[in-house]
Write an enzyme that holds these catalytic residues in place. Structure first.
Site, PDB file in Angstrom:
ATOM      1  N   GLY A 115       7.333  -0.797  11.067  1.00  0.00           N
ATOM      2  CA  GLY A 115       6.292  -1.678  10.518  1.00  0.00           C
ATOM      3  C   GLY A 115       6.849  -3.086  10.346  1.00  0.00           C
ATOM      4  N   SER A 169       6.287  -5.753  11.705  1.00  0.00           N
ATOM      5  CA  SER A 169       5.358  -6.883  11.816  1.00  0.00           C
ATOM      6  C   SER A 169       4.575  -7.094  10.517  1.00  0.00           C
ATOM      7  CB  SER A 169       4.350  -6.581  12.938  1.00  0.00           C
ATOM      8  OG  SER A 169       3.708  -5.337  12.660  1.00  0.00           O
ATOM      9  N   LYS A 175       8.121  -8.627   5.953  1.00  0.00           N
ATOM     10  CA  LYS A 175       8.487 -10.053   5.909  1.00  0.00           C
ATOM     11  C   LYS A 175       8.786 -10.529   4.488  1.00  0.00           C
ATOM     12  CE  LYS A 175       3.970 -12.132   5.420  1.00  0.00           C
ATOM     13  NZ  LYS A 175       2.752 -12.501   6.040  1.00  0.00           N
ATOM     14  N   ARG A 208       3.809  -2.009  16.663  1.00  0.00           N
ATOM     15  CA  ARG A 208       3.010  -2.057  17.894  1.00  0.00           C
ATOM     16  C   ARG A 208       2.819  -3.476  18.414  1.00  0.00           C
ATOM     17  NH1 ARG A 208      -2.402   0.386  15.647  1.00  0.00           N
ATOM     18  NH2 ARG A 208      -1.915  -1.356  14.293  1.00  0.00           N
ATOM     19  N   ASP A 263      -2.134   2.867  -8.458  1.00  0.00           N
ATOM     20  CA  ASP A 263      -1.365   1.731  -7.958  1.00  0.00           C
ATOM     21  C   ASP A 263      -0.162   1.416  -8.856  1.00  0.00           C
ATOM     22  OD1 ASP A 263      -1.029  -0.401  -6.069  1.00  0.00           O
ATOM     23  OD2 ASP A 263      -1.775  -1.813  -7.555  1.00  0.00           O
ATOM     24  N   HIS A 282       4.905   3.244 -11.502  1.00  0.00           N
ATOM     25  CA  HIS A 282       5.799   2.289 -12.173  1.00  0.00           C
ATOM     26  C   HIS A 282       5.874   2.548 -13.689  1.00  0.00           C
ATOM     27  CE1 HIS A 282       5.628   0.464  -8.332  1.00  0.00           C
ATOM     28  NE2 HIS A 282       4.653  -0.388  -8.532  1.00  0.00           N
ATOM     29  N   LYS A 338      -5.184  -5.907 -13.877  1.00  0.00           N
ATOM     30  CA  LYS A 338      -5.171  -7.025 -12.922  1.00  0.00           C
ATOM     31  C   LYS A 338      -6.132  -8.086 -13.463  1.00  0.00           C
ATOM     32  CE  LYS A 338      -3.239  -5.006  -9.059  1.00  0.00           C
ATOM     33  NZ  LYS A 338      -2.209  -5.659  -8.286  1.00  0.00           N
ATOM     34  N   ARG A 373       1.223 -12.823 -16.937  1.00  0.00           N
ATOM     35  CA  ARG A 373       2.036 -11.942 -16.103  1.00  0.00           C
ATOM     36  C   ARG A 373       3.201 -11.438 -16.939  1.00  0.00           C
ATOM     37  NH1 ARG A 373       4.064 -10.273 -11.274  1.00  0.00           N
ATOM     38  NH2 ARG A 373       6.186 -10.823 -10.686  1.00  0.00           N
ATOM     39  N   ARG A 394      11.611  -6.646 -22.449  1.00  0.00           N
ATOM     40  CA  ARG A 394      10.749  -7.387 -21.528  1.00  0.00           C
ATOM     41  C   ARG A 394      11.332  -7.297 -20.120  1.00  0.00           C
ATOM     42  NH1 ARG A 394       7.097 -12.593 -21.791  1.00  0.00           N
ATOM     43  NH2 ARG A 394       6.051 -11.227 -23.234  1.00  0.00           N
TER      44      ARG A 394
HETATM   45  P1  NDP Z   1       0.699  -3.542   6.423  1.00  0.00           P
HETATM   46  O1  NDP Z   1      -0.754  -3.266   6.336  1.00  0.00           O
HETATM   47  O2  NDP Z   1       1.148  -4.950   6.574  1.00  0.00           O
HETATM   48  O3  NDP Z   1       1.232  -2.642   7.629  1.00  0.00           O
HETATM   49  C1  NDP Z   1       2.566  -2.669   8.120  1.00  0.00           C
HETATM   50  C2  NDP Z   1       2.535  -2.525   9.634  1.00  0.00           C
HETATM   51  O4  NDP Z   1       2.059  -1.248   9.988  1.00  0.00           O
HETATM   52  C3  NDP Z   1       1.583  -3.514  10.272  1.00  0.00           C
HETATM   53  O5  NDP Z   1       2.232  -4.718  10.549  1.00  0.00           O
HETATM   54  C4  NDP Z   1       1.135  -2.800  11.509  1.00  0.00           C
HETATM   55  O6  NDP Z   1       2.030  -3.101  12.566  1.00  0.00           O
HETATM   56  C5  NDP Z   1       1.283  -1.346  11.180  1.00  0.00           C
HETATM   57  N1  NDP Z   1      -0.053  -0.793  10.956  1.00  0.00           N
HETATM   58  C6  NDP Z   1      -0.940  -1.166  10.033  1.00  0.00           C
HETATM   59  N2  NDP Z   1      -2.054  -0.409  10.113  1.00  0.00           N
HETATM   60  C7  NDP Z   1      -1.839   0.442  11.115  1.00  0.00           C
HETATM   61  C8  NDP Z   1      -2.616   1.490  11.696  1.00  0.00           C
HETATM   62  N3  NDP Z   1      -3.815   1.804  11.227  1.00  0.00           N
HETATM   63  N4  NDP Z   1      -2.086   2.191  12.706  1.00  0.00           N
HETATM   64  C9  NDP Z   1      -0.874   1.891  13.170  1.00  0.00           C
HETATM   65  N5  NDP Z   1      -0.089   0.900  12.663  1.00  0.00           N
HETATM   66  C10 NDP Z   1      -0.579   0.202  11.650  1.00  0.00           C
HETATM   67  O7  NDP Z   1       1.390  -2.835   5.189  1.00  0.00           O
HETATM   68  P2  NDP Z   1       2.404  -3.422   4.122  1.00  0.00           P
HETATM   69  O8  NDP Z   1       3.525  -4.047   4.839  1.00  0.00           O
HETATM   70  O9  NDP Z   1       1.653  -4.186   3.131  1.00  0.00           O
HETATM   71  O10 NDP Z   1       2.870  -2.089   3.389  1.00  0.00           O
HETATM   72  C11 NDP Z   1       3.706  -1.134   3.997  1.00  0.00           C
HETATM   73  C12 NDP Z   1       3.972  -0.010   3.021  1.00  0.00           C
HETATM   74  O11 NDP Z   1       4.572  -0.530   1.856  1.00  0.00           O
HETATM   75  C13 NDP Z   1       2.716   0.717   2.545  1.00  0.00           C
HETATM   76  O12 NDP Z   1       3.053   2.059   2.336  1.00  0.00           O
HETATM   77  C14 NDP Z   1       2.401   0.025   1.230  1.00  0.00           C
HETATM   78  O13 NDP Z   1       1.668   0.860   0.380  1.00  0.00           O
HETATM   79  C15 NDP Z   1       3.804  -0.214   0.710  1.00  0.00           C
HETATM   80  N6  NDP Z   1       3.890  -1.316  -0.245  1.00  0.00           N
HETATM   81  C16 NDP Z   1       3.559  -2.592   0.135  1.00  0.00           C
HETATM   82  C17 NDP Z   1       3.688  -3.637  -0.765  1.00  0.00           C
HETATM   83  C18 NDP Z   1       3.401  -5.058  -0.358  1.00  0.00           C
HETATM   84  O14 NDP Z   1       3.654  -5.945  -1.173  1.00  0.00           O
HETATM   85  N7  NDP Z   1       2.906  -5.313   0.847  1.00  0.00           N
HETATM   86  C19 NDP Z   1       4.162  -3.404  -2.159  1.00  0.00           C
HETATM   87  C20 NDP Z   1       4.528  -2.026  -2.432  1.00  0.00           C
HETATM   88  C21 NDP Z   1       4.388  -1.046  -1.492  1.00  0.00           C
HETATM   89  P3  NDP Z   1       1.566  -3.090  14.089  1.00  0.00           P
HETATM   90  O15 NDP Z   1       0.099  -3.274  14.148  1.00  0.00           O
HETATM   91  O16 NDP Z   1       2.347  -4.205  14.666  1.00  0.00           O
HETATM   92  O17 NDP Z   1       2.026  -1.749  14.554  1.00  0.00           O
HETATM   93  C1  BG6 Z   2       2.901  -2.762  -6.418  1.00  0.00           C
HETATM   94  C2  BG6 Z   2       1.416  -2.675  -6.592  1.00  0.00           C
HETATM   95  O1  BG6 Z   2       3.462  -1.493  -6.328  1.00  0.00           O
HETATM   96  O2  BG6 Z   2       3.453  -3.441  -7.538  1.00  0.00           O
HETATM   97  C3  BG6 Z   2       0.801  -4.051  -6.768  1.00  0.00           C
HETATM   98  O3  BG6 Z   2       0.867  -2.073  -5.430  1.00  0.00           O
HETATM   99  C4  BG6 Z   2       1.481  -4.793  -7.886  1.00  0.00           C
HETATM  100  O4  BG6 Z   2      -0.582  -3.955  -7.031  1.00  0.00           O
HETATM  101  C5  BG6 Z   2       2.977  -4.767  -7.679  1.00  0.00           C
HETATM  102  O5  BG6 Z   2       1.003  -6.130  -7.862  1.00  0.00           O
HETATM  103  C6  BG6 Z   2       3.703  -5.391  -8.846  1.00  0.00           C
HETATM  104  O6  BG6 Z   2       5.058  -5.521  -8.543  1.00  0.00           O
HETATM  105  P1  BG6 Z   2       5.928  -6.674  -9.182  1.00  0.00           P
HETATM  106  O7  BG6 Z   2       7.312  -6.391  -8.721  1.00  0.00           O
HETATM  107  O8  BG6 Z   2       5.367  -7.957  -8.648  1.00  0.00           O
HETATM  108  O9  BG6 Z   2       5.737  -6.554 -10.645  1.00  0.00           O
END
Ligand code: NDP
Ligand code: BG6
Length: 510
Positions: free
Chosen positions: A49, A51, A56, A83, A269, A274, A371, A376, A404
């Site tokens: 994942g 991308s 990032k 992908r 969530d 947490h 939320k 915060r 805290r």
């Molecule tokens: P994204 O939605 O950005 O997905 C990550 C990558 O997975 C995408 O860049 C895409 O890459 C691929 N992808 C997305 N949807 C599909 C699909 N339907 N089928 C196939 N490939 C797909 O997710 P996040 O990066 O936000 O999150 C990744 C994980 O981390 C999740 O489990 C999320 O719950 C968890 N998470 C995320 C947080 C955040 O801040 N973003 C915080 C805490 C947990 P491509 O299309 O190039 O294959």
């Molecule tokens: C993630 C939740 O697990 O934690 C988000 O999906 C939430 O909704 C985040 O905003 C909070 O994390 P942090 O590290 O910014 O307190």
């Protein structure tokens, strides 16, 4: 194990920098029975994942900082997989705003990217996983230890882990470790299905379920604070403590994540993972050692002592727009176009839980998260019982120990502003990824812990899903529904107006 917060720890100097803190974690991974990485063995860190958003914002930056500070083996290679048709340059550009590169680090930064490559592939195609395996072998040799960080939507966990198992496992003497992001299922049944699937492919020692709150500095300090000094433990019980409030507040709404959030809601969530993890650390008994499983055994016992939650135990809310607010604050949750029309998904929840054991019988442990509220903060408030024979006729504030967790780290009487002046503390992901290199599972969620956590919440979540109780509306930027504060009062938590922390005038160094 993280160092103690207390001043008796001689390494807690003002000059302490990130590297020192992490080096300490590295050293502390080296408890008997836990594997350390062999610096000489090649390692390949694979970001599934690559991308995506998490990759990032958190993963590439964390591995860069670990590499920059020479905390992971120099011969670690990084492989991204997704992908999208991307070049390494495009991935680098996406990550750039989050990498925090200083002028003097530029050369090292270039070296870091030279260790990176990207494989484009589909999550369900055998050939693409064979190619991924080829690439891992090419960059890391066939002796490399392999870490796969699953930064992908949960719907892909099953297929991706199956393909890793079939085509990408380490060979020869190398090991394979899998980092999995939350959510781990959405109730007991789906979580157990996922656990069974993962259990059929990997040993528990190979699985690292991330709850990034367990990587936060102050969360890691709860155990040393409680068990590493004499001040708190003698009063840490039902005889002295009236109530415990663990709260999470964010001043913004679902921020374009409405699609994901609407399916999960604030309980899944934030609260079930947490906040419950923090509760376990606050409530657990002293483990017989600091080995990961001894600590996790104690956390599981806390969960096993908790009853399942009922609707009466909770207050649910959903934010509405504030017509006088600025920017995003004008919009309520239901104005988010990615949220289903008329959704009853709570964006605020307060739950009163009890721990039925000798130490805590009758003490409310209240979990609250919201939320789009007024500030915060994440903190634990431990309120002591009122003193008998009150000389001050109720005029004094109740004794309260506050831990805290963010945004500023503090335990009242001691501030991080003082102890770690000028230091940049490592981020949760940085600590946790380093733990995976070390093979330390202390700050990761074990499968039985997960099952118990879902047991406590599943009946409530099903009731909410089936009965769709209407969440109480609260204004964007407010402190949340007033009913939540009534519930706090009913449960022996005396809310004393503003709960904003300010640096106390007398710091007591412990
Ligand atoms: P994204 O939605 O950005 O997905 C990550 C990558 O997975 C995408 O860049 C895409 O890459 C691929 N992808 C997305 N949807 C599909 C699909 N339907 N089928 C196939 N490939 C797909 O997710 P996040 O990066 O936000 O999150 C990744 C994980 O981390 C999740 O489990 C999320 O719950 C968890 N998470 C995320 C947080 C955040 O801040 N973003 C915080 C805490 C947990 P491509 O299309 O190039 O294959
Ligand atoms: C993630 C939740 O697990 O934690 C988000 O999906 C939430 O909704 C985040 O905003 C909070 O994390 P942090 O590290 O910014 O307190």
């Amino acid at each position: 194990m993280s160092r103690a917060l207390v001043k008796s720890d001689s390494t807690a100097t003002e000059e302490m920098l990130t590297q020192d803190l992490l080096r300490q974690s590295l050293k502390s991974c080296q408890t008997p029975g836990e594997t350390n990485f062999e610096a000489s063995a090649p390692h390949v860190f694979v970001i599934m994942g690559a991308s995506g958003d998490l990759a990032k914002k958190k993963i590439y930056p964390s591995v860069w900082w670990l590499y920059r500070d020479r905390l992971i083996p120099e011969n670690t290679m990084f492989v991204g997989f997704a992908r999208s048709d991307l070049t390494m340059k495009e991935i680098r550009d996406k990550c750039q705003p989050y990498m925090e590169v200083k002028e003097a680090e530029q050369e090292r930064y270039e070296q870091f990217w030279e260790l990176n490559c990207y494989v484009r592939g589909s999550n369900d195609t055998q050939r693409d996983f064979e190619l991924l395996n080829q690439k891992i072998t090419e960059v890391g040799t066939d002796r490399a230890n392999r870490i796969f960080h699953l930064a992908i939507p949960p719907s892909l966990f099953v297929i991706v882990t199956s393909n890793i198992k079939k085509f990408c496992m380490a060979t020869k003497s190398g090991w394979t470790r899998i980092i999995i992001e939350k959510p781990f299922g959405r109730d007991s049944e789906s979580s157990s299905k996922l656990s069974n699937h993962l259990g059929s492919l990997f040993k528990e020692e190979e699985l690292y379920r991330i709850d990034h709150y367990l990587g936060k500095e102050m969360v890691q300090n709860i155990i040393p604070l409680r068990f590493g000094n004499q001040i708190f433990e003698p009063t840490w019980n039902r005889d002295n403590i009236a109530s415990v409030f663990i709260s999470f507040k964010e001043p913004f709404g679902t921020h374009g994540r409405g699609g994901y959030f609407d399916e999960f809601g604030i309980i899944r969530d934030v609260m079930q993972n947490h906040l419950l993890q923090i509760l376990c650390l606050v409530a657990m008994e002293k483990p017989c050692s600091t080995a990961a499983d001894d600590i996790r055994d104690e956390k599981v016992k806390v969960l096993k002592s908790m009853d399942e939650l009922m609707l009466d135990d909770v207050v649910l809310g959903q934010y509405v727009g504030d017509p006088e607010g600025e920017g995003d604050a004008k919009d309520g949750y239901l104005d988010d176009p990615t949220v289903s029309q008329g959704s009853a998904t709570p964006t605020y929840a307060l739950a009163v839980t009890k721990i039925n054991n000798e130490r805590w019988d009758g003490v409310p442990f209240i979990l609250g998260c919201g939320k789009a509220v007024d500030e915060r903060t994440v903190e634990v408030r431990i309120q002591h019982r009122d003193v008998d024979g009150d000389l001050f006729h109720g005029q004094t504030k109740r004794n309260e120990l506050v831990i805290r967790i963010q945004p500023d780290r503090a335990i009242y009487y001691e501030t991080y502003g003082t102890s770690y002046k000028g230091a940049k503390l490592p981020l949760a992901y940085e600590r946790l990824i380093l733990d995976v290199f070390c093979g330390s599972q202390m700050h990761f969620v074990r499968s039985d812990e997960l099952a118990e956590a879902w047991r406590v919440f599943t009946p409530l979540l099903h009731k909410i899903q089936n009965e769709k109780p209407k969440p109480i509306p609260y204004k964007y930027g407010s402190r949340g529904p007033e009913e939540a504060y009534k519930k706090l009062a009913e449960n022996d938590f005396k809310y004393s107006g503003s709960d904003k922390w300010s640096k106390p005038s007398h710091e007591v160094c412990m």
